[in-house]
Design a protein around this motif. Structure first.
Motif, PDB file in Angstrom:
ATOM      1  N   ILE A  11       0.863  -1.185   0.000  1.00 16.18           N
ATOM      2  CA  ILE A  11       0.000   0.000   0.000  1.00 16.18           C
ATOM      3  C   ILE A  11       0.895   1.229   0.000  1.00 16.18           C
ATOM      4  CG2 ILE A  11      -1.862   1.232   1.183  1.00 16.18           C
ATOM      5  CD1 ILE A  11      -2.473  -1.454   2.647  1.00 16.18           C
ATOM      6  N   ASN A  12       0.619   2.154  -0.908  1.00 10.49           N
ATOM      7  CA  ASN A  12       1.364   3.413  -0.933  1.00 10.49           C
ATOM      8  C   ASN A  12       0.505   4.528  -0.371  1.00 10.49           C
ATOM      9  OD1 ASN A  12       3.617   2.265  -2.053  1.00 10.49           O
ATOM     10  ND2 ASN A  12       3.364   3.171  -4.087  1.00 10.49           N
ATOM     11  N   ARG A  13       1.151   5.448   0.321  1.00 13.18           N
ATOM     12  CA  ARG A  13       0.457   6.621   0.872  1.00 13.18           C
ATOM     13  C   ARG A  13       1.225   7.876   0.459  1.00 13.18           C
ATOM     14  NH1 ARG A  13       0.427   7.717   7.310  1.00 13.18           N
ATOM     15  NH2 ARG A  13       2.608   8.129   6.842  1.00 13.18           N
ATOM     16  N   TYR A  14       0.509   8.811  -0.136  1.00 15.56           N
ATOM     17  CA  TYR A  14       1.087  10.104  -0.501  1.00 15.56           C
ATOM     18  C   TYR A  14       0.406  11.166   0.333  1.00 15.56           C
ATOM     19  CZ  TYR A  14       2.409   7.500  -4.720  1.00 15.56           C
ATOM     20  OH  TYR A  14       2.899   6.571  -5.586  1.00 15.56           O
ATOM     21  N   LEU A  15       1.189  11.994   0.987  1.00 13.31           N
ATOM     22  CA  LEU A  15       0.647  13.172   1.655  1.00 13.31           C
ATOM     23  C   LEU A  15       0.567  14.272   0.608  1.00 13.31           C
ATOM     24  CD1 LEU A  15       1.130  11.511   4.145  1.00 13.31           C
ATOM     25  CD2 LEU A  15       2.631  13.295   5.043  1.00 13.31           C
ATOM     26  N   PRO A  16      -0.218  15.340   0.855  1.00 14.20           N
ATOM     27  CA  PRO A  16      -0.208  16.437  -0.112  1.00 14.20           C
ATOM     28  C   PRO A  16       1.241  16.848  -0.405  1.00 14.20           C
ATOM     29  CG  PRO A  16      -1.942  16.778   1.494  1.00 14.20           C
ATOM     30  CD  PRO A  16      -1.163  15.575   1.960  1.00 14.20           C
ATOM     31  N   GLY A  17       1.575  16.970  -1.687  1.00 11.03           N
ATOM     32  CA  GLY A  17       2.952  17.285  -2.090  1.00 11.03           C
ATOM     33  C   GLY A  17       3.794  16.041  -2.345  1.00 11.03           C
ATOM     34  N   GLY A  18       3.261  14.876  -2.020  1.00 11.67           N
ATOM     35  CA  GLY A  18       3.993  13.631  -2.246  1.00 11.67           C
ATOM     36  C   GLY A  18       4.072  13.305  -3.730  1.00 11.67           C
ATOM     37  N   PHE A  19       5.099  12.550  -4.119  1.00 10.08           N
ATOM     38  CA  PHE A  19       5.281  12.240  -5.538  1.00 10.08           C
ATOM     39  C   PHE A  19       6.224  11.059  -5.694  1.00 10.08           C
ATOM     40  CE2 PHE A  19       9.670  13.671  -6.242  1.00 10.08           C
ATOM     41  CZ  PHE A  19       9.883  14.427  -5.093  1.00 10.08           C
ATOM     42  N   ILE A  20       6.212  10.484  -6.879  1.00  9.34           N
ATOM     43  CA  ILE A  20       7.214   9.481  -7.252  1.00  9.34           C
ATOM     44  C   ILE A  20       7.619   9.788  -8.689  1.00  9.34           C
ATOM     45  CG2 ILE A  20       5.425   7.756  -7.787  1.00  9.34           C
ATOM     46  CD1 ILE A  20       7.448   5.618  -6.852  1.00  9.34           C
ATOM     47  N   PRO A  21       8.925   9.994  -8.936  1.00  6.15           N
ATOM     48  CA  PRO A  21       9.349  10.408 -10.276  1.00  6.15           C
ATOM     49  C   PRO A  21       9.233   9.279 -11.297  1.00  6.15           C
ATOM     50  CG  PRO A  21      11.266  10.053  -8.884  1.00  6.15           C
ATOM     51  CD  PRO A  21      10.064   9.857  -8.003  1.00  6.15           C
ATOM     52  N   ALA A  22       9.414   9.640 -12.542  1.00 10.32           N
ATOM     53  CA  ALA A  22       9.267   8.690 -13.648  1.00 10.32           C
ATOM     54  C   ALA A  22      10.166   7.471 -13.438  1.00 10.32           C
ATOM     55  CB  ALA A  22       9.606   9.380 -14.963  1.00 10.32           C
ATOM     56  N   HIS A  23       9.581   6.304 -13.603  1.00  8.80           N
ATOM     57  CA  HIS A  23      10.336   5.062 -13.399  1.00  8.80           C
ATOM     58  C   HIS A  23       9.597   3.901 -14.078  1.00  8.80           C
ATOM     59  CE1 HIS A  23       7.201   4.780 -10.361  1.00  8.80           C
ATOM     60  NE2 HIS A  23       7.393   3.471 -10.362  1.00  8.80           N
ATOM     61  N   THR A  24      10.274   2.792 -14.177  1.00  2.43           N
ATOM     62  CA  THR A  24       9.584   1.546 -14.506  1.00  2.43           C
ATOM     63  C   THR A  24       9.668   0.663 -13.264  1.00  2.43           C
ATOM     64  OG1 THR A  24      11.627   0.654 -15.432  1.00  2.43           O
ATOM     65  CG2 THR A  24      10.065   1.616 -16.986  1.00  2.43           C
ATOM     66  N   ASP A  25       8.768  -0.292 -13.153  1.00  2.00           N
ATOM     67  CA  ASP A  25       8.769  -1.147 -11.972  1.00  2.00           C
ATOM     68  C   ASP A  25       9.821  -2.238 -12.106  1.00  2.00           C
ATOM     69  OD1 ASP A  25       6.801   0.379 -10.843  1.00  2.00           O
ATOM     70  OD2 ASP A  25       5.168  -0.898 -11.527  1.00  2.00           O
ATOM     71  N   LYS A  26      10.057  -2.911 -10.990  1.00  2.00           N
ATOM     72  CA  LYS A  26      11.025  -4.012 -11.032  1.00  2.00           C
ATOM     73  C   LYS A  26      10.410  -5.181 -11.805  1.00  2.00           C
ATOM     74  CE  LYS A  26      11.892  -3.625  -6.567  1.00  2.00           C
ATOM     75  NZ  LYS A  26      12.450  -3.921  -5.241  1.00  2.00           N
ATOM     76  N   ASP A  27      11.258  -5.988 -12.405  1.00  2.00           N
ATOM     77  CA  ASP A  27      10.742  -7.018 -13.311  1.00  2.00           C
ATOM     78  C   ASP A  27      10.479  -8.360 -12.633  1.00  2.00           C
ATOM     79  OD1 ASP A  27      13.273  -7.826 -12.821  1.00  2.00           O
ATOM     80  OD2 ASP A  27      13.975  -7.690 -14.896  1.00  2.00           O
ATOM     81  N   ARG A  28      10.376  -8.332 -11.311  1.00  2.00           N
ATOM     82  CA  ARG A  28      10.202  -9.599 -10.605  1.00  2.00           C
ATOM     83  C   ARG A  28       8.806 -10.190 -10.817  1.00  2.00           C
ATOM     84  NH1 ARG A  28      10.822  -9.540  -4.166  1.00  2.00           N
ATOM     85  NH2 ARG A  28       9.736 -11.487  -3.757  1.00  2.00           N
ATOM     86  N   TYR A  29       7.824  -9.344 -11.122  1.00  2.00           N
ATOM     87  CA  TYR A  29       6.457  -9.832 -11.238  1.00  2.00           C
ATOM     88  C   TYR A  29       5.946  -9.742 -12.674  1.00  2.00           C
ATOM     89  CZ  TYR A  29       6.712  -9.759  -6.249  1.00  2.00           C
ATOM     90  OH  TYR A  29       7.098 -10.004  -4.968  1.00  2.00           O
ATOM     91  N   LEU A  30       4.962 -10.587 -12.990  1.00  2.00           N
ATOM     92  CA  LEU A  30       4.404 -10.602 -14.338  1.00  2.00           C
ATOM     93  C   LEU A  30       3.435  -9.449 -14.544  1.00  2.00           C
ATOM     94  CD1 LEU A  30       3.728 -14.427 -14.453  1.00  2.00           C
ATOM     95  CD2 LEU A  30       5.421 -13.180 -15.793  1.00  2.00           C
ATOM     96  N   LYS A  31       2.711  -9.132 -13.478  1.00  2.00           N
ATOM     97  CA  LYS A  31       1.745  -8.030 -13.562  1.00  2.00           C
ATOM     98  C   LYS A  31       1.726  -7.251 -12.255  1.00  2.00           C
ATOM     99  CE  LYS A  31      -1.547 -10.144 -16.770  1.00  2.00           C
ATOM    100  NZ  LYS A  31      -1.546  -9.172 -17.851  1.00  2.00           N
ATOM    101  N   ASN A  32       1.517  -5.948 -12.377  1.00  2.00           N
ATOM    102  CA  ASN A  32       1.254  -5.081 -11.226  1.00  2.00           C
ATOM    103  C   ASN A  32      -0.111  -4.456 -11.464  1.00  2.00           C
ATOM    104  OD1 ASN A  32       3.875  -5.577 -10.488  1.00  2.00           O
ATOM    105  ND2 ASN A  32       4.596  -3.490 -10.811  1.00  2.00           N
TER     106      ASN A  32
END
Ligand SMILES: [Fe+2]
Length: 156
Positions: free
Chosen positions: A82-103
Motif C-alpha cells: 500500500i502506498n500513501r502520498y501526503l499532499p505534495g507527495g510524488f514518485i518520479p518517472a520510473h519503470t517497476d522491477k521485473d520480478r512480477y508478471l503483472k502489477n
C-alpha cells in the motif's frame, strides 16, 4: 498507448478498505525519499511517499485484500503493497522491477490526483485498477494535492 483497467473494489468495499488503511498505525509506514537503484529514469531520483510493505500490513486487512485480488489465472498474487502520498507527495518517472508478471495499482479515492503513464494522465477512480505487464511503461505520480492511497497487487 492505452492501459488495461479492471474493477477491483466495489464502492462499499472500497470505503471499508480505505477506513482500514487510514487506521494503519504510523509505525507500519515506511518513508521513501529515494527511488531504489535501477528504477529511476530521470536524473533527480528524489521521491516522497510512504509504503506499507506486505509484511507490515495488519493481518485482517491483508487477508481481506488477498481475498479481493484480481485474478489472472494461472498466476497468483504474491505480494501486496500500500502506498500513501501526503499532499505534495510524488514518485518520479520510473519503470517497476521485473520480478512480477503483472502489477495492478488500485487507488482508494477518486479525485484530481492520479498516475501519469508515458504522456497520458489517468485520474484516480476509486477501486479501479490499472494493469501493468512486467515493468510496465514509464510512469510517475506528480505532486499530489490530497492524501492519496493506492493498493498494489504484485502478481506472478
Ligand atoms: Fe511504479
Amino acid at each position: 498507448m492505452s492501459v488495461d483497467k479492471v474493477k477491483v473494489f466495489d464502492k462499499a468495499t472500497n470505503a471499508k478498505i480505505l477506513a482500514m488503511v487510514e487506521n494503519i498505525d504510523e509505525s507500519r509506514w515506511f518513508h521513501i525519499s529515494k527511488l531504489q537503484k535501477g528504477r529511476g529514469v530521470v536524473n533527480d531520483t528524489d521521491a516522497y511517499y510512504f509504503k506499507c510493505k506486505d509484511w507490515s500490513i495488519p493481518k485482517e486487512l491483508k487477508e481481506l485484500l488477498f481475498s479481493l485480488a484480481p485474478k489472472f489465472e494461472p498466476f497468483e498474487t504474491s505480494e501486496i503493497v500500500i502506498n500513501r502520498y501526503l499532499p505534495g507527495g510524488f514518485i518520479p518517472a520510473h519503470t517497476d522491477k521485473d520480478r512480477y508478471l503483472k502489477n495492478v495499482i488500485v487507488p482508494l479515492q477518486s479525485g484530481d490526483d492520479g498516475i501519469t503513464i508515458e504522456d497520458t494522465f489517468y485520474k484516480d477512480e476509486a477501486g479501479i485498477g490499472i494493469v501493468f505487464n512486467g515493468t510496465g511503461p514509464v510512469h510517475e505520480v506528480k505532486k499530489v494535492k490530497d492524501f492519496r492511497y493506492t493498493v498494489i497487487f504484485l502478481i506472478g
